[in-house]
Design a protein around this motif. Structure first.
Motif, PDB file in Angstrom:
ATOM      1  N   LEU A  47      36.819  30.965  33.477  1.00  0.00           N
ATOM      2  CA  LEU A  47      36.952  30.845  35.027  1.00  0.00           C
ATOM      3  C   LEU A  47      38.388  30.568  35.223  1.00  0.00           C
ATOM      4  N   LEU A  48      38.713  29.626  34.829  1.00  0.00           N
ATOM      5  CA  LEU A  48      40.317  29.056  34.994  1.00  0.00           C
ATOM      6  C   LEU A  48      41.389  30.115  34.645  1.00  0.00           C
ATOM      7  N   GLU A  49      41.070  30.931  33.527  1.00  0.00           N
ATOM      8  CA  GLU A  49      42.071  31.775  33.269  1.00  0.00           C
ATOM      9  C   GLU A  49      42.096  33.015  34.347  1.00  0.00           C
ATOM     10  N   LEU A  50      40.892  33.305  34.683  1.00  0.00           N
ATOM     11  CA  LEU A  50      40.669  34.217  35.723  1.00  0.00           C
ATOM     12  C   LEU A  50      41.357  33.859  36.787  1.00  0.00           C
ATOM     13  N   TYR A  51      40.968  32.687  37.486  1.00  0.00           N
ATOM     14  CA  TYR A  51      41.377  32.423  38.567  1.00  0.00           C
ATOM     15  C   TYR A  51      43.031  32.128  38.687  1.00  0.00           C
ATOM     16  N   SER A  52      43.569  31.845  37.644  1.00  0.00           N
ATOM     17  CA  SER A  52      44.969  31.555  37.454  1.00  0.00           C
ATOM     18  C   SER A  52      45.596  32.943  37.707  1.00  0.00           C
ATOM     19  N   LEU A  53      45.239  34.000  37.181  1.00  0.00           N
ATOM     20  CA  LEU A  53      45.946  35.381  37.296  1.00  0.00           C
ATOM     21  C   LEU A  53      45.562  35.791  38.653  1.00  0.00           C
ATOM     22  N   GLU A  54      44.346  35.283  39.305  1.00  0.00           N
ATOM     23  CA  GLU A  54      44.064  36.059  40.584  1.00  0.00           C
ATOM     24  C   GLU A  54      44.866  35.253  41.666  1.00  0.00           C
ATOM     25  N   ILE A  55      45.043  33.976  41.413  1.00  0.00           N
ATOM     26  CA  ILE A  55      45.965  33.217  42.235  1.00  0.00           C
ATOM     27  C   ILE A  55      47.459  33.619  42.363  1.00  0.00           C
ATOM     28  N   GLN A  56      47.995  34.113  41.087  1.00  0.00           N
ATOM     29  CA  GLN A  56      49.179  34.832  40.983  1.00  0.00           C
ATOM     30  C   GLN A  56      49.320  36.073  41.680  1.00  0.00           C
ATOM     31  N   MET A  57      48.195  36.866  41.730  1.00  0.00           N
ATOM     32  CA  MET A  57      48.316  38.138  42.342  1.00  0.00           C
ATOM     33  C   MET A  57      48.292  37.878  43.752  1.00  0.00           C
ATOM     34  N   HIS A  58      47.459  36.919  44.358  1.00  0.00           N
ATOM     35  CA  HIS A  58      47.324  36.689  45.791  1.00  0.00           C
ATOM     36  C   HIS A  58      48.910  36.005  46.160  1.00  0.00           C
ATOM     37  N   THR A  59      49.453  35.205  45.544  1.00  0.00           N
ATOM     38  CA  THR A  59      50.947  34.694  45.843  1.00  0.00           C
ATOM     39  C   THR A  59      51.838  35.744  45.886  1.00  0.00           C
ATOM     40  N   GLU A  60      51.794  36.829  45.002  1.00  0.00           N
ATOM     41  CA  GLU A  60      52.836  38.004  44.865  1.00  0.00           C
ATOM     42  C   GLU A  60      52.544  38.523  46.159  1.00  0.00           C
ATOM     43  N   LYS A  61      50.986  38.833  46.457  1.00  0.00           N
ATOM     44  CA  LYS A  61      50.708  39.761  47.701  1.00  0.00           C
ATOM     45  C   LYS A  61      51.077  39.096  49.060  1.00  0.00           C
ATOM     46  N   LYS A  62      51.268  37.653  48.898  1.00  0.00           N
ATOM     47  CA  LYS A  62      51.424  36.932  50.033  1.00  0.00           C
ATOM     48  C   LYS A  62      50.029  36.792  50.961  1.00  0.00           C
ATOM     49  N   ASP A  63      49.005  36.806  50.413  1.00  0.00           N
ATOM     50  CA  ASP A  63      47.493  36.885  50.838  1.00  0.00           C
ATOM     51  C   ASP A  63      47.134  35.414  50.855  1.00  0.00           C
ATOM     52  N   THR A  64      47.537  34.539  51.813  1.00  0.00           N
ATOM     53  CA  THR A  64      47.371  33.328  51.842  1.00  0.00           C
ATOM     54  C   THR A  64      45.565  32.981  52.056  1.00  0.00           C
ATOM     55  N   LYS A  65      45.217  33.665  52.781  1.00  0.00           N
ATOM     56  CA  LYS A  65      43.516  33.438  52.912  1.00  0.00           C
ATOM     57  C   LYS A  65      42.849  33.474  51.774  1.00  0.00           C
ATOM     58  N   LYS A  66      42.983  34.547  51.015  1.00  0.00           N
ATOM     59  CA  LYS A  66      42.363  34.729  49.557  1.00  0.00           C
ATOM     60  C   LYS A  66      42.751  33.829  48.576  1.00  0.00           C
ATOM     61  N   LEU A  67      44.251  33.394  48.870  1.00  0.00           N
ATOM     62  CA  LEU A  67      44.847  32.385  47.785  1.00  0.00           C
ATOM     63  C   LEU A  67      44.200  31.209  47.887  1.00  0.00           C
ATOM     64  N   ARG A  68      44.073  30.480  49.306  1.00  0.00           N
ATOM     65  CA  ARG A  68      43.345  29.222  49.503  1.00  0.00           C
ATOM     66  C   ARG A  68      41.864  29.390  49.138  1.00  0.00           C
ATOM     67  N   ALA A  69      41.133  30.654  49.299  1.00  0.00           N
ATOM     68  CA  ALA A  69      39.663  30.436  48.719  1.00  0.00           C
ATOM     69  C   ALA A  69      39.873  30.309  47.308  1.00  0.00           C
ATOM     70  N   THR A  70      40.582  31.351  46.541  1.00  0.00           N
ATOM     71  CA  THR A  70      40.529  31.327  45.154  1.00  0.00           C
ATOM     72  C   THR A  70      41.165  29.775  44.654  1.00  0.00           C
ATOM     73  N   TYR A  71      42.030  29.189  44.956  1.00  0.00           N
ATOM     74  CA  TYR A  71      42.638  28.044  44.835  1.00  0.00           C
ATOM     75  C   TYR A  71      41.499  26.867  44.974  1.00  0.00           C
ATOM     76  N   GLU A  72      40.822  27.031  45.980  1.00  0.00           N
ATOM     77  CA  GLU A  72      39.709  26.086  45.991  1.00  0.00           C
ATOM     78  C   GLU A  72      38.470  26.325  45.157  1.00  0.00           C
ATOM     79  N   GLN A  73      38.392  27.452  44.612  1.00  0.00           N
ATOM     80  CA  GLN A  73      37.234  27.761  43.675  1.00  0.00           C
ATOM     81  C   GLN A  73      37.743  27.400  42.372  1.00  0.00           C
TER      82      GLN A  73
END
Length: 123
Positions: A47-73
């Motif tokens: 899960l952490l490997e998955l979230y790490s990549l997902e967080i990087q994607m949201h950071t790259e896309k500048k999607d802070t709402k999804k970034l915050r949700a994924t970071y909290e998960q």
């Protein structure tokens, strides 16, 4: 299966193919959930490997709402022994998110944790 698809997902991330990346991330996340639809804590490291990549994607896309949700998960995953590099990425992106929100105290803590993890990983 999981490792192979993670490598493919990283390839799509490196090529900025976010639609293809999201499709693979959804499939990988389904493999890490219980029948009830909750995160399977037995697969915490995956899960952490998955979230790490997902967080990087949201950071790259500048999607802070999804970034915050994924970071909290990602921060809720407790039953894992992740590689320090993975935690470094999660904390670094979390620190950047906190800086955008002008939460300097939280940003400082996250970035310090990221540097500790990168140092531990040898990066």
């Amino acid at each position: 299966w999981f490792k192979t698809n993670m490598k493919l997902a990283k390839l799509w991330f490196d090529k900025s193919e976010f639609n293809r990346l999201q499709k693979i991330l959804r499939e990988l996340h389904r493999s890490c959930t219980t029948d009830a639809g909750q995160d399977d804590q037995k697969k915490g490291t995956q899960l952490l490997e998955l979230y790490s990549l997902e967080i990087q994607m949201h950071t790259e896309k500048k999607d802070t709402k999804k970034l915050r949700a994924t970071y909290e998960q990602a921060m809720k995953v407790k039953s894992a022994i992740p590689h320090p590099l993975i935690m470094g990425v999660i904390h670094e992106c979390g620190g950047k998110m906190h800086m955008q929100e002008r939460d300097w105290g939280a940003a400082s803590k996250c970035l310090f944790d990221a540097f500790k993890n990168y140092d531990e990983a040898g990066n």
